[in-house]
Each structure stands twice: as structure tokens, then as C-alpha cells.
Design an enzyme around this catalytic site. Sequence first.
Site, PDB file in Angstrom:
ATOM      1  N   ASP A   1      75.086   5.574 -30.243  1.00  0.00           N
ATOM      2  CA  ASP A   1      74.092   5.149 -31.243  1.00  0.00           C
ATOM      3  C   ASP A   1      74.254   5.864 -32.586  1.00  0.00           C
ATOM      4  O   ASP A   1      73.378   5.774 -33.449  1.00  0.00           O
ATOM      5  CB  ASP A   1      72.674   5.320 -30.694  1.00  0.00           C
ATOM      6  CG  ASP A   1      72.359   6.755 -30.299  1.00  0.00           C
ATOM      7  OD1 ASP A   1      73.198   7.646 -30.534  1.00  0.00           O
ATOM      8  OD2 ASP A   1      71.266   6.985 -29.741  1.00  0.00           O
TER       9      ASP A   1
ATOM     10  N   LYS B   1      75.693  11.882 -27.446  1.00  0.00           N
ATOM     11  CA  LYS B   1      74.980  12.460 -26.298  1.00  0.00           C
ATOM     12  C   LYS B   1      75.511  13.849 -25.956  1.00  0.00           C
ATOM     13  O   LYS B   1      75.658  14.223 -24.793  1.00  0.00           O
ATOM     14  CB  LYS B   1      75.079  11.538 -25.068  1.00  0.00           C
ATOM     15  CG  LYS B   1      74.641  10.107 -25.336  1.00  0.00           C
ATOM     16  CD  LYS B   1      73.172   9.974 -25.675  1.00  0.00           C
ATOM     17  CE  LYS B   1      72.740   8.528 -25.832  1.00  0.00           C
ATOM     18  NZ  LYS B   1      72.892   8.017 -27.211  1.00  0.00           N
TER      19      LYS B   1
ATOM     20  N   ASP C   1      72.113   8.763 -36.479  1.00  0.00           N
ATOM     21  CA  ASP C   1      71.572   7.753 -35.561  1.00  0.00           C
ATOM     22  C   ASP C   1      70.318   7.226 -36.235  1.00  0.00           C
ATOM     23  O   ASP C   1      69.344   7.959 -36.400  1.00  0.00           O
ATOM     24  CB  ASP C   1      71.256   8.443 -34.229  1.00  0.00           C
ATOM     25  CG  ASP C   1      70.465   7.561 -33.270  1.00  0.00           C
ATOM     26  OD1 ASP C   1      70.148   6.411 -33.631  1.00  0.00           O
ATOM     27  OD2 ASP C   1      70.166   8.046 -32.165  1.00  0.00           O
TER      28      ASP C   1
ATOM     29  N   ARG D   1      68.035  12.241 -22.391  1.00  0.00           N
ATOM     30  CA  ARG D   1      67.013  13.153 -22.925  1.00  0.00           C
ATOM     31  C   ARG D   1      67.621  14.463 -23.428  1.00  0.00           C
ATOM     32  O   ARG D   1      66.922  15.458 -23.578  1.00  0.00           O
ATOM     33  CB  ARG D   1      65.928  13.441 -21.891  1.00  0.00           C
ATOM     34  CG  ARG D   1      65.189  12.187 -21.434  1.00  0.00           C
ATOM     35  CD  ARG D   1      64.140  12.516 -20.380  1.00  0.00           C
ATOM     36  NE  ARG D   1      63.669  11.307 -19.735  1.00  0.00           N
ATOM     37  CZ  ARG D   1      62.616  10.597 -20.143  1.00  0.00           C
ATOM     38  NH1 ARG D   1      61.949  10.977 -21.204  1.00  0.00           N
ATOM     39  NH2 ARG D   1      62.240   9.515 -19.499  1.00  0.00           N
TER      40      ARG D   1
ATOM     41  N   LYS E   1      69.753  14.579 -29.873  1.00  0.00           N
ATOM     42  CA  LYS E   1      70.802  15.620 -29.854  1.00  0.00           C
ATOM     43  C   LYS E   1      71.598  15.515 -31.140  1.00  0.00           C
ATOM     44  O   LYS E   1      71.680  14.471 -31.764  1.00  0.00           O
ATOM     45  CB  LYS E   1      71.725  15.387 -28.665  1.00  0.00           C
ATOM     46  CG  LYS E   1      71.376  16.241 -27.463  1.00  0.00           C
ATOM     47  CD  LYS E   1      72.157  17.556 -27.455  1.00  0.00           C
ATOM     48  CE  LYS E   1      71.731  18.470 -26.321  1.00  0.00           C
ATOM     49  NZ  LYS E   1      70.709  19.443 -26.684  1.00  0.00           N
TER      50      LYS E   1
ATOM     51  N   TYR F   1      65.480   0.889 -31.193  1.00  0.00           N
ATOM     52  CA  TYR F   1      64.894   2.105 -30.644  1.00  0.00           C
ATOM     53  C   TYR F   1      65.272   3.304 -31.518  1.00  0.00           C
ATOM     54  O   TYR F   1      66.417   3.450 -31.925  1.00  0.00           O
ATOM     55  CB  TYR F   1      65.349   2.326 -29.198  1.00  0.00           C
ATOM     56  CG  TYR F   1      64.438   3.274 -28.505  1.00  0.00           C
ATOM     57  CD1 TYR F   1      63.169   2.859 -28.104  1.00  0.00           C
ATOM     58  CD2 TYR F   1      64.789   4.593 -28.317  1.00  0.00           C
ATOM     59  CE1 TYR F   1      62.287   3.744 -27.504  1.00  0.00           C
ATOM     60  CE2 TYR F   1      63.922   5.485 -27.721  1.00  0.00           C
ATOM     61  CZ  TYR F   1      62.664   5.048 -27.316  1.00  0.00           C
ATOM     62  OH  TYR F   1      61.801   5.936 -26.739  1.00  0.00           O
TER      63      TYR F   1
ATOM     64  N   GLN G   1      99.701  16.877 -37.759  1.00  0.00           N
ATOM     65  CA  GLN G   1     101.138  16.848 -38.075  1.00  0.00           C
ATOM     66  C   GLN G   1     101.488  17.993 -39.036  1.00  0.00           C
ATOM     67  O   GLN G   1     100.625  18.680 -39.544  1.00  0.00           O
ATOM     68  CB  GLN G   1     101.556  15.482 -38.633  1.00  0.00           C
ATOM     69  CG  GLN G   1     101.320  14.308 -37.678  1.00  0.00           C
ATOM     70  CD  GLN G   1     102.080  14.397 -36.361  1.00  0.00           C
ATOM     71  OE1 GLN G   1     101.508  14.233 -35.296  1.00  0.00           O
ATOM     72  NE2 GLN G   1     103.348  14.695 -36.423  1.00  0.00           N
TER      73      GLN G   1
ATOM     74  N   GLY H   1      69.467  16.631 -52.949  1.00  0.00           N
ATOM     75  CA  GLY H   1      70.658  17.369 -53.365  1.00  0.00           C
ATOM     76  C   GLY H   1      71.778  17.481 -52.356  1.00  0.00           C
ATOM     77  O   GLY H   1      72.942  17.415 -52.712  1.00  0.00           O
TER      78      GLY H   1
ATOM     79  N   TYR I   1      61.910  18.194 -30.684  1.00  0.00           N
ATOM     80  CA  TYR I   1      63.000  17.335 -30.252  1.00  0.00           C
ATOM     81  C   TYR I   1      63.166  16.144 -31.182  1.00  0.00           C
ATOM     82  O   TYR I   1      62.230  15.434 -31.466  1.00  0.00           O
ATOM     83  CB  TYR I   1      62.736  16.813 -28.829  1.00  0.00           C
ATOM     84  CG  TYR I   1      63.828  15.876 -28.387  1.00  0.00           C
ATOM     85  CD1 TYR I   1      65.107  16.365 -28.210  1.00  0.00           C
ATOM     86  CD2 TYR I   1      63.589  14.525 -28.191  1.00  0.00           C
ATOM     87  CE1 TYR I   1      66.128  15.524 -27.821  1.00  0.00           C
ATOM     88  CE2 TYR I   1      64.601  13.679 -27.802  1.00  0.00           C
ATOM     89  CZ  TYR I   1      65.873  14.178 -27.618  1.00  0.00           C
ATOM     90  OH  TYR I   1      66.885  13.352 -27.247  1.00  0.00           O
TER      91      TYR I   1
END
Length: 368
Positions: free
Chosen positions: A53, A133, A11, A269, A235, A91, A245, A104, A232
Site C-alpha cells: 500500500d 509491512k 501510504d 497491525r 509501520k 482504507y 556496479q 519546508g 500508531y
Amino acid sequence: MKITLSAIKADVGGVGGHSKPSPELVATIKNFVQKNGKDKGLVIDSYIGYTGDDTHILLSHTKGPNNPDIHKLCFDAFMEATKVAKEQGLYGAGQDLLKTSFSGNVKGMGPGVAEIEFEERPNEAVLLIAADKTEPGMFNLPLYYGFVEVSRSPGLILSDDMRKGVKFTIMDVEHTEADKIIELKTPEEYVEIASLLFNPHRFVVEKIHSRSTGEQIASISTTRLHNISGKYSGKDDPIMIARVQRPFLATEEIGAMFKYAHYVAGDTRGSHNMALMPVKLNSPASVYYCNPIVTGLYFSMHNGKFTATGDAFDDPVFDEVRRMAAQKSFAMREQGFVMPAMLPMEEIEYTILADKIKELGKRFIIRK
Ligand code: 13P
Ligand code: MG
Ligand code: MG
């Protein structure tokens, strides 16, 4: 000739929030991969798409997994796209690039990676499942249902090869110093497998191998962004490559495992539980609380070339699953801020609640 599929995703910016990449961002990645990958003969073929995103680059090549040139190509493509994201004021521009120079291997630098090397079958069929998410442990339940549980996955008794079982490689993603893994075999160790997969925040399926042919069937990204950065940073929206198959499960036997709309950690969040909704390729994240989403691309390949593709969840059956997922998510949100609508403290992606509880801790008294 051995072919490697590398799916590398990140993202690096969303339009008006954590929604989707801009067309210019996606075009930048496509042009970069064309010029520096395909035109130079480093890769045989490429496919670029997005889920919410998160933009994914799928490459076919002959360099094997963990190849520095392949990883650098993707890292640099995401760096170029970050420039565009910054120019456009998107954003979270560069959100998943935790380092600014390549060293590397893209693992541990933020982007998610799933890779698989194989001798191409004459009719090689593959699924690329990408989610937004949510977390890599999202795959625990669908893979358990698909590869372990006969009552949900009758292909396990209808195929001579699948009857011989598979080997799960499961990672303990809380161990951050090095990869900590365990290998467990079906059918005899199904109880042990379930004893780990019940906790998708900690134990995550990384690979599945066929016990019949010894070949790798599936590869799942296992990045834990907040373990890498210590804070944070979004995620760790996961991606999986699965070969389908004969001698493996059928495309629709894996696809069907996404009909349960099971509850997964993630959404707004990255701090809640909601029902996983299968959506069409290149769908934006939902503005309904960023309901977790998953897309499926199935494709054929020949001599490393992606010859034709299809959209796994663009199907009236999955319209029903989408309705069910929405109902399950609405039901969970009725629970407000109380667990399990919200994740347990350790899994909440922000430290603010832990900090506040510490503060309030000073006002607690022991009653005499
Ligand atoms: P992403 O991890 O998809 O960027 O979402 C983060 C978030 O907090 C959405 O509310
Ligand atoms: Mg984002
Ligand atoms: Mg995302």
C-alpha cells in the site's frame, strides 16, 4: 553535472484494507508529478510505482537533497492522491500524511525519504528497493551481509574499490528530538557495526559511503512514524536507493542479499515477526497476515533520464526464495501469539496490551 535522486514514499490509502493503491490514486500522482514537476522543468525524470500500500515517487533533478520545491512537489502529489483515496473510500486514506500543510521538508511529516547526490557515471546503474509491512531496520542484515561480510559477499575482495571498505552512517531512531548518528568504518569496525545493527528497531543504517572514492553508495529512509505522531500511524515501510556496479557492489551482489528471507518486524497491525519475501514490482500486500514484502527496481540513467528499467525479483531464483519465505513465515505463525511471533511490548504498534497489563496489574498480589 551533479544529479540528485529523491525517492519519497507514502501510504495514502489501500484497496479493501492495507493492500495496494487504486489505479486512480497512482494515476493522480503520475499526472501531478508530470504537470508540476516535469512540465515545469523542476525535475528531469520521474518513476512512480508501489509496493503493497506504499506508493513511491522517484525523481531525478539537479536541486540537491532536502530541496523544499522537490519535497513540496511530492507532498502535494500525496495530498491530491489522498483526495482521490477519500472519494473512493480507500482504507487509511492519507494514513502517512501526519501534517496537512507543507513546511519546508517532508521529513518529519510522515512520508519516507531517501536521497542521494552524485556526479553521474557514463553508465549510471541504480537499484531502488522498497518494502511494505516492515521497518527501516529491515535493511540492517542485508546491508551488513553485502557490505561487511566477505563470506556472503565475495565482491568485497574482488573489487579494488570495495576492498578499501565503506563508511556506515547509523541512526539511533529512538532519539526523536534531532537526528542522532554515528559513523563507523569497515573493515576495522565491523564488530562495532554489528553491535548496533543487531537491534533493527533502534539502530538503522541511514547511509553508506565508499572509502575508495568518498561517494555515497546508498541512502535509506529512516522515518519512525510512531515517534513523530506519538501514536500508531502505520509501520514506517522503508525505501532504499543504492548505486551499483563499478566502483561499488554489482547489482546482483546487492540483490543476492535478499535471498535469506530474514525475519523482520511488521506484518498485520505492525506487531509481529515474519520472513521478508522478495516480490515483483507493483505487488499488493499479501492477505496471508500481510507477510512483509520487498520489491527491487534496477535502472540505467543518462543525463538524469531513466533510460530503461528492470524488475529485480521477477526471476525463477526468487520463486525459490518466495517459497522459502512462505515456509519460514508459516513456521513462525505456528508460534501463535507468543514472542518472537509477536513483537516485544515496546514495538507493538497498539497500546491495548500495555493498557490491559496495567489493568491486570491491580489484581496481582505479593504472596506472603
Ligand atoms: P501499513 O503500515 O502498510 O499501512 O500496514 C498497517 C497494518 O496494520 C496492516 O495490518
Ligand atoms: Mg496502510
Ligand atoms: Mg504500507
